[in-house]
Design a protein around this motif. Structure first.
Motif, PDB file in Angstrom:
ATOM      1  N   ILE A  31      18.798  -1.946   9.991  1.00 35.95           N
ATOM      2  CA  ILE A  31      17.428  -1.863  10.601  1.00 35.95           C
ATOM      3  C   ILE A  31      16.639  -2.676   9.481  1.00 35.95           C
ATOM      4  CG2 ILE A  31      15.372  -0.794  10.624  1.00 35.95           C
ATOM      5  CD1 ILE A  31      17.299   1.514  12.245  1.00 35.95           C
ATOM      6  N   LEU A  32      16.917  -2.013   7.949  1.00 39.54           N
ATOM      7  CA  LEU A  32      15.670  -2.044   6.123  1.00 39.54           C
ATOM      8  C   LEU A  32      16.117  -3.428   6.038  1.00 39.54           C
ATOM      9  CD1 LEU A  32      16.889   0.771   4.611  1.00 39.54           C
ATOM     10  CD2 LEU A  32      14.783   0.596   5.995  1.00 39.54           C
ATOM     11  N   LEU A  33      17.270  -3.887   6.816  1.00 40.65           N
ATOM     12  CA  LEU A  33      17.353  -6.069   6.509  1.00 40.65           C
ATOM     13  C   LEU A  33      17.230  -6.529   7.806  1.00 40.65           C
ATOM     14  CD1 LEU A  33      20.359  -5.931   3.994  1.00 40.65           C
ATOM     15  CD2 LEU A  33      18.097  -5.749   3.222  1.00 40.65           C
ATOM     16  N   ASN A  34      16.562  -6.263   8.513  1.00 38.95           N
ATOM     17  CA  ASN A  34      16.260  -7.281   9.950  1.00 38.95           C
ATOM     18  C   ASN A  34      17.342  -7.693  10.171  1.00 38.95           C
ATOM     19  OD1 ASN A  34      15.077  -7.431  11.624  1.00 38.95           O
ATOM     20  ND2 ASN A  34      14.160  -8.942  11.196  1.00 38.95           N
ATOM     21  N   LEU A 211      16.659   5.618  -7.235  1.00 44.72           N
ATOM     22  CA  LEU A 211      16.721   5.461  -5.621  1.00 44.72           C
ATOM     23  C   LEU A 211      15.210   4.648  -4.655  1.00 44.72           C
ATOM     24  CD1 LEU A 211      19.277   6.668  -3.340  1.00 44.72           C
ATOM     25  CD2 LEU A 211      16.726   6.056  -2.261  1.00 44.72           C
ATOM     26  N   TYR A 212      14.995   5.979  -5.390  1.00 44.38           N
ATOM     27  CA  TYR A 212      13.527   5.683  -4.910  1.00 44.38           C
ATOM     28  C   TYR A 212      12.375   4.625  -5.333  1.00 44.38           C
ATOM     29  CZ  TYR A 212       9.037   6.897  -2.137  1.00 44.38           C
ATOM     30  OH  TYR A 212       7.614   6.750  -1.713  1.00 44.38           O
ATOM     31  N   GLY A 213      12.589   4.694  -6.217  1.00 46.53           N
ATOM     32  CA  GLY A 213      11.941   3.258  -7.366  1.00 46.53           C
ATOM     33  C   GLY A 213      12.230   1.525  -7.205  1.00 46.53           C
ATOM     34  N   LEU A 214      13.212   2.195  -6.971  1.00 49.50           N
ATOM     35  CA  LEU A 214      14.319   1.006  -6.535  1.00 49.50           C
ATOM     36  C   LEU A 214      13.173   0.096  -5.479  1.00 49.50           C
ATOM     37  CD1 LEU A 214      17.381   1.026  -7.680  1.00 49.50           C
ATOM     38  CD2 LEU A 214      16.083  -0.745  -9.439  1.00 49.50           C
ATOM     39  N   THR A 215      13.436   0.963  -4.264  1.00 48.20           N
ATOM     40  CA  THR A 215      12.337   0.106  -3.178  1.00 48.20           C
ATOM     41  C   THR A 215      11.616  -0.613  -3.185  1.00 48.20           C
ATOM     42  OG1 THR A 215      13.101   2.551  -1.691  1.00 48.20           O
ATOM     43  CG2 THR A 215      11.633   1.253  -0.798  1.00 48.20           C
ATOM     44  N   PHE A 216      10.448   0.156  -4.510  1.00 48.33           N
ATOM     45  CA  PHE A 216       9.028  -1.013  -5.181  1.00 48.33           C
ATOM     46  C   PHE A 216       9.706  -2.478  -5.653  1.00 48.33           C
ATOM     47  CE2 PHE A 216       8.455   3.475  -3.925  1.00 48.33           C
ATOM     48  CZ  PHE A 216       7.389   3.328  -3.604  1.00 48.33           C
ATOM     49  N   LEU A 217      10.920  -2.936  -5.592  1.00 44.74           N
ATOM     50  CA  LEU A 217      10.935  -3.392  -6.508  1.00 44.74           C
ATOM     51  C   LEU A 217      11.558  -5.148  -5.440  1.00 44.74           C
ATOM     52  CD1 LEU A 217      13.476  -2.494  -9.852  1.00 44.74           C
ATOM     53  CD2 LEU A 217      10.659  -3.273  -9.804  1.00 44.74           C
ATOM     54  N   LYS A 218      11.644  -4.048  -4.576  1.00 41.75           N
ATOM     55  CA  LYS A 218      12.004  -6.050  -4.047  1.00 41.75           C
ATOM     56  C   LYS A 218      11.086  -6.572  -3.228  1.00 41.75           C
ATOM     57  CE  LYS A 218      15.633  -3.179  -0.450  1.00 41.75           C
ATOM     58  NZ  LYS A 218      16.044  -2.782   1.612  1.00 41.75           N
ATOM     59  N   GLU A 219      12.035  -7.265  -2.465  1.00 41.66           N
ATOM     60  CA  GLU A 219      10.767  -8.823  -2.266  1.00 41.66           C
ATOM     61  C   GLU A 219      10.184  -8.725  -1.227  1.00 41.66           C
ATOM     62  OE1 GLU A 219      12.502 -13.208  -2.552  1.00 41.66           O
ATOM     63  OE2 GLU A 219      13.878 -12.128  -4.304  1.00 41.66           O
ATOM     64  N   ASP A 220      10.902  -8.838  -0.424  1.00 42.20           N
ATOM     65  CA  ASP A 220      10.698  -8.374   1.522  1.00 42.20           C
ATOM     66  C   ASP A 220      10.134  -6.154   1.431  1.00 42.20           C
ATOM     67  OD1 ASP A 220       9.309  -8.465   3.649  1.00 42.20           O
ATOM     68  OD2 ASP A 220      11.265  -8.459   5.104  1.00 42.20           O
ATOM     69  N   LEU A 221       8.833  -5.940   1.033  1.00 42.63           N
ATOM     70  CA  LEU A 221       8.906  -4.755   0.870  1.00 42.63           C
ATOM     71  C   LEU A 221       8.257  -4.443   2.867  1.00 42.63           C
ATOM     72  CD1 LEU A 221       9.970  -1.872   0.186  1.00 42.63           C
ATOM     73  CD2 LEU A 221       7.506  -1.664  -1.230  1.00 42.63           C
ATOM     74  N   THR A 222       9.012  -3.977   3.341  1.00 39.39           N
ATOM     75  CA  THR A 222       8.278  -2.778   4.601  1.00 39.39           C
ATOM     76  C   THR A 222       7.770  -1.431   4.686  1.00 39.39           C
ATOM     77  OG1 THR A 222       9.762  -2.274   5.444  1.00 39.39           O
ATOM     78  CG2 THR A 222       9.521  -4.825   5.917  1.00 39.39           C
ATOM     79  N   PRO A 223       6.833  -0.798   5.530  1.00 41.60           N
ATOM     80  CA  PRO A 223       5.888   0.303   5.262  1.00 41.60           C
ATOM     81  C   PRO A 223       7.543   0.614   6.175  1.00 41.60           C
ATOM     82  CG  PRO A 223       4.186  -1.583   6.280  1.00 41.60           C
ATOM     83  CD  PRO A 223       5.479  -2.620   6.002  1.00 41.60           C
ATOM     84  N   LEU A 224       8.686   0.406   6.878  1.00 41.09           N
ATOM     85  CA  LEU A 224       9.397   1.034   7.145  1.00 41.09           C
ATOM     86  C   LEU A 224      10.178   1.468   6.469  1.00 41.09           C
ATOM     87  CD1 LEU A 224      11.025   2.516  10.196  1.00 41.09           C
ATOM     88  CD2 LEU A 224      12.140   1.001  10.073  1.00 41.09           C
ATOM     89  N   ASP A 225      10.807   0.762   5.223  1.00 45.72           N
ATOM     90  CA  ASP A 225      11.615   0.826   4.357  1.00 45.72           C
ATOM     91  C   ASP A 225      10.831   1.828   2.905  1.00 45.72           C
ATOM     92  OD1 ASP A 225      13.515   0.194   2.283  1.00 45.72           O
ATOM     93  OD2 ASP A 225      13.319  -1.359   2.017  1.00 45.72           O
ATOM     94  N   ALA A 226       9.592   1.353   3.400  1.00 42.77           N
ATOM     95  CA  ALA A 226       9.323   2.614   2.125  1.00 42.77           C
ATOM     96  C   ALA A 226       9.260   4.316   2.792  1.00 42.77           C
ATOM     97  CB  ALA A 226       7.779   2.326   1.425  1.00 42.77           C
ATOM     98  N   ILE A 227       9.031   3.594   3.790  1.00 42.42           N
ATOM     99  CA  ILE A 227       8.631   5.631   4.807  1.00 42.42           C
ATOM    100  C   ILE A 227       9.828   5.941   4.328  1.00 42.42           C
ATOM    101  CG2 ILE A 227       8.307   6.980   6.122  1.00 42.42           C
ATOM    102  CD1 ILE A 227       5.924   4.491   6.868  1.00 42.42           C
ATOM    103  N   ALA A 228      11.146   5.274   4.963  1.00 44.45           N
ATOM    104  CA  ALA A 228      12.490   5.497   5.094  1.00 44.45           C
ATOM    105  C   ALA A 228      12.765   5.943   3.594  1.00 44.45           C
ATOM    106  CB  ALA A 228      13.120   4.318   5.344  1.00 44.45           C
ATOM    107  N   LYS A 229      12.593   5.464   2.474  1.00 43.47           N
ATOM    108  CA  LYS A 229      13.204   6.044   1.634  1.00 43.47           C
ATOM    109  C   LYS A 229      12.621   6.983   1.004  1.00 43.47           C
ATOM    110  CE  LYS A 229      15.880   2.804   1.193  1.00 43.47           C
ATOM    111  NZ  LYS A 229      16.141   1.096   0.862  1.00 43.47           N
ATOM    112  N   GLY A 230      10.815   7.305   0.745  1.00 48.67           N
ATOM    113  CA  GLY A 230      10.791   8.768   1.070  1.00 48.67           C
ATOM    114  C   GLY A 230      10.986   9.177   1.745  1.00 48.67           C
ATOM    115  N   ILE A 231      11.407   9.666   2.972  1.00 47.24           N
ATOM    116  CA  ILE A 231      12.705  10.898   3.559  1.00 47.24           C
ATOM    117  C   ILE A 231      13.558  10.823   2.803  1.00 47.24           C
ATOM    118  CG2 ILE A 231      13.570  11.060   5.924  1.00 47.24           C
ATOM    119  CD1 ILE A 231      11.140   9.091   7.565  1.00 47.24           C
TER     120      ILE A 231
END
Length: 274
Positions: A31-34, A211-231
């Motif tokens: 899902i996260l990498l589509n 783990l959560y902070g690394l999410t924002f280093l992604k090149e293709d960061l989607t809202p779903l990814d940010a929300i999923a890692k937040g959960i």
């Protein structure tokens, strides 16, 4: 009620629950990498995980796994053999590079359980290595393997997801390390043995933050990814806050191991909402 409890215990003891957890993490990766994951690879991972975990848990002692004396372990052995057959069948549909990667992970899993040199310990018993070996294998199976040779993925994002998956497994292993504190041999030098329960929980919490902070280093960061890692961050934070030295029988073996499954379901629900 007794029958239901026996079935539930067998579900846990036969590693069916942990196999679902691994499959759930693979689905999260898709899902996260589509990306799309082949059905044969899913079957191979699910049934291969079941077989491998039962081998790690019971296979080191032949009288528990090969020369089985009681009906309960015979049933686990039977389920493991069926799973091995299904995993072997599915393996024929993997490409050669997937085979190489899986063989490397299986080799590492084998070293985790079986001594690799005469009169030496296995990797599981080498001081401090146990949780890192498990985390590496889980990340390899649930991130690297399904994204392997996919031309649509960004290598940097795969690397970030792999590191995050390693951190996730390390955090999930903290309650197990604390639970086993009274049983583990002192030579294992697990995190709770070295640093105590409180500092181990702090380590888990700090790992969750990274783990959560690394999410924002992604090149293709989607809202779903940010929300999923937040959960996930909130779930892991809750676990680190409320894990104690003495927990119920099923706290780690069911509830903690179920976190990947709950996370996958929550992502599906968020995806529907978005």
């Amino acid at each position: 009620m007794k029958l239901a409890k026996r079935l539930f215990d067998f579900y846990l003891d036969a590693s069916i629950h942990v196999a679902f957890a691994v499959l759930a993490l693979m689905e999260v990766t898709a899902i996260l990498l589509n990306i799309t994951i082949d059905g044969h690879l899913k079957f191979f991972v699910f049934f291969g995980t079941l077989t491998a975990y039962n081998f790690v848990k019971y296979g080191v002692e032949a009288d528990k796994y090969i020369l089985v004396a009681n009906r309960y372990h015979k049933n686990i052995q039977f389920v493991s053999l069926i799973a091995l057959v299904i995993a072997s069948y599915s393996a024929f549909y993997l490409n050669i590079n997937e085979w190489y990667l899986m063989l490397g992970l299986l080799f590492l899993t084998g070293l985790y359980a079986v001594p690799f040199l005469p009169r030496t310990k296995n990797l599981r018993n080498l001081a401090g290595l146990k949780i890192f070996i498990v985390a590496l294998v889980w990340a390899g199976i649930t991130v690297v393997l399904p994204s392997f040779e996919k031309t649509t993925v960004i290598p940097w994002d795969v690397a970030i997801e792999t590191i995050q998956r390693i951190l996730l497994v390390l955090v999930l292993l903290v309650p197990f390390e604390i639970r086993d504190l009274k049983y583990d041999d002192a030579t294992l030098k697990t995190l709770p043995q070295r640093f105590g329960v409180h500092k181990t929980l702090v380590f888990g919490g700090f790992s969750a933050i990274i783990l959560y902070g690394l999410t924002f280093l992604k090149e293709d960061l989607t809202p779903l990814d940010a929300i999923a890692k937040g959960i996930l961050f909130l779930i892991l934070g809750h676990i680190m806050l409320y894990t104690k030295k003495e927990e119920s029988k099923y706290y780690a073996s069911f509830w903690v191991e179920a976190i990947p499954i709950f996370w996958w379901i929550s992502i599906l629900l968020v995806e529907i909402g978005i």
